[in-house]
Motif scaffolding. Structure first.
Motif, PDB file in Angstrom:
ATOM      1  N   SER A 184       6.761  12.055  13.797  1.00  0.00           N
ATOM      2  CA  SER A 184       7.136  10.236  13.953  1.00  0.00           C
ATOM      3  C   SER A 184       6.681   9.920  15.604  1.00  0.00           C
ATOM      4  O   SER A 184       6.630  10.455  16.508  1.00  0.00           O
ATOM      5  N   ASP A 186       9.040   7.351  18.350  1.00  0.00           N
ATOM      6  CA  ASP A 186       9.650   6.308  18.884  1.00  0.00           C
ATOM      7  C   ASP A 186       9.488   5.155  20.096  1.00  0.00           C
ATOM      8  O   ASP A 186      10.220   4.134  20.405  1.00  0.00           O
ATOM      9  N   GLU A 213       0.099   7.167  13.536  1.00  0.00           N
ATOM     10  CA  GLU A 213       1.649   7.342  14.096  1.00  0.00           C
ATOM     11  C   GLU A 213       1.568   6.449  15.101  1.00  0.00           C
ATOM     12  O   GLU A 213       2.125   5.519  16.253  1.00  0.00           O
ATOM     13  N   HIS A 216       2.242   2.750  14.056  1.00  0.00           N
ATOM     14  CA  HIS A 216       3.157   2.524  14.607  1.00  0.00           C
ATOM     15  C   HIS A 216       3.591   1.872  15.278  1.00  0.00           C
ATOM     16  O   HIS A 216       4.650   1.302  15.753  1.00  0.00           O
ATOM     17  N   ARG A 222       9.185  -1.270  13.149  1.00  0.00           N
ATOM     18  CA  ARG A 222      10.625  -1.210  13.437  1.00  0.00           C
ATOM     19  C   ARG A 222      10.903  -0.274  12.246  1.00  0.00           C
ATOM     20  O   ARG A 222      10.921  -0.844  10.873  1.00  0.00           O
ATOM     21  N   GLN A 223      11.706   0.596  12.818  1.00  0.00           N
ATOM     22  CA  GLN A 223      12.638   1.633  11.552  1.00  0.00           C
ATOM     23  C   GLN A 223      13.518   0.885  10.210  1.00  0.00           C
ATOM     24  O   GLN A 223      13.294   0.899   9.484  1.00  0.00           O
ATOM     25  N   ASP A 224      13.815  -0.137  11.084  1.00  0.00           N
ATOM     26  CA  ASP A 224      14.198  -1.037   9.670  1.00  0.00           C
ATOM     27  C   ASP A 224      13.353  -2.066   9.301  1.00  0.00           C
ATOM     28  O   ASP A 224      14.253  -2.896   8.731  1.00  0.00           O
ATOM     29  N   ARG A 227       9.883  -0.658   4.991  1.00  0.00           N
ATOM     30  CA  ARG A 227       8.746   0.757   5.529  1.00  0.00           C
ATOM     31  C   ARG A 227       7.245   0.922   4.329  1.00  0.00           C
ATOM     32  O   ARG A 227       6.276   1.078   4.682  1.00  0.00           O
ATOM     33  N   GLU A 231       4.413   1.734   6.562  1.00  0.00           N
ATOM     34  CA  GLU A 231       3.307   2.792   6.351  1.00  0.00           C
ATOM     35  C   GLU A 231       2.211   2.773   5.418  1.00  0.00           C
ATOM     36  O   GLU A 231       0.939   3.405   5.909  1.00  0.00           O
ATOM     37  N   THR A 272      11.449   6.895   2.764  1.00  0.00           N
ATOM     38  CA  THR A 272      10.161   6.074   3.496  1.00  0.00           C
ATOM     39  C   THR A 272       9.280   5.747   2.855  1.00  0.00           C
ATOM     40  O   THR A 272       8.791   4.884   3.519  1.00  0.00           O
TER      41      THR A 272
END
Ligand SMILES: [Zn+2]
Length: 303
Positions: A184, A186, A213, A216, A222-224, A227, A231, A272
């Motif tokens: 993951s 952040d 990663e 990303h 962003r997580q929201d 997805r 990905e 996800t």
């Protein structure tokens, strides 16, 4: 590793172990490697052995991840808005560790009670070429800057070391202790679980995960956000980042295909990511595009 021994022995007083051993050994100019075994504290041996095994295992995984991550970050520096100079070394201080494990850290890791110490060196990096080794103490010159030497104490005396760090993308990858295979980010750092690093034995397969990663981070996903789109884009970018770093991406995609059942199993835990068949098809298309394109450095596809 003879040099960290001085620091190791310094821990004995702290742990209430034999002062006689410590005094004798510290007075030696050149310490025999075997002193480590002789000096192992008997009463807490089980704890110590266990801790030593954990440290050794974690250190080996961290070094592997640092090596792969650095290769990707240096090779792809032109793609990153933010880079930092990277010499290929990691450092640590005793107060990086929780107070209750400091005595053990002092005993089993390459550091002393005060100061900053070299924790690991990436093979082939500028730090490796400058002959800097784990356990040596940084006296001054940290953080590394191109016009300032790093002054290192190797246990026998300190000396300035000229080192030429290379630009590298930020977002280094780290290993964290966790029982579930997971990667993951952040948006600043990349975390890989110990379970994942252990499960993925092939370096190129691990590079694909780290590069995914990195995408990303580079794209600011962003997580929201949506997805599946993110990905699939991260998978596509990962192949580009890997190719720029000289990995054999044909073999990597072939390996993904062979291991598809493993991906299916690990992904069933997560909603996800797109289904593995869609991810594989996307990887194959990205590979075909890269192979049909020109040789040399490739920029990331416009989204
Ligand atoms: Zn992802």
């Amino acid at each position: 590793m003879a040099r960290p021994l001085l620091f190791t022995l310094a821990a004995f007083a702290l742990l209430g172990c034999s002062d006689a051993i410590a005094e004798t050994a510290v007075n030696e100019d050149e310490l025999p490697h075997a002193t480590i075994n002789v000096a192992a504290p008997a009463p807490e041996m089980d704890n110590y052995t266990e801790f030593a095994a954990i440290v050794a295992r974690h250190q080996a995984m961290s070094e592997r991840v640092a090596r792969i991550s650095r290769r990707l970050r240096v090779a792809n520096a032109p793609l990153c808005d933010v880079t930092r100079l990277d010499a290929g070394l990691s450092t640590h201080r005793l107060d990086d560790y929780p107070p209750d494990i400091r005595p053990l850290a002092l005993h089993f890791m390459t550091l002393g009670e005060d100061g900053r110490f070299i924790r690991a060196i990436v093979p082939g990096s500028p730090a490796d070429q400058a002959d800097i080794r784990p356990g040596e103490e940084i006296i001054s010159g940290w953080p590394i800057q191109p016009d300032r030497p790093l002054v290192i104490d190797d246990g026998f005396g300190s000396a300035p070391i000229a080192i030429t760090p290379e630009p590298a993308c930020v977002a280094p990858a780290f290993v964290i202790n966790a029982p579930r295979p997971n990667a993951s980010t952040d948006g600043r750092e990349i975390e890989l679980s110990t379970a994942l690093v252990e499960q993925v034995g092939d370096d190129a397969a691990l590079a694909l995960i780290i590069a995914h990663e990195m995408s990303h981070v580079l794209r600011g996903h962003r997580q929201d956000g949506p997805r599946w789109v993110a990905e699939l884009q991260a998978d596509t970018d990962a192949l580009t980042l890997m190719r720029n770093a000289g990995y054999d991406i044909d073999a990597t995609v072939a390996g993904w295909e062979v291991g598809i059942e493993i991906h299916r199993d690990s992904q069933s835990l997560s909603a996800t990511h797109p289904p593995v068949e869609i991810r594989l098809h996307n990887l194959e298309q990205a590979l075909a595009r890269l192979n049909a394109g020109p040789d040399g450095f490739v920029r990331l596809a416009v989204q």
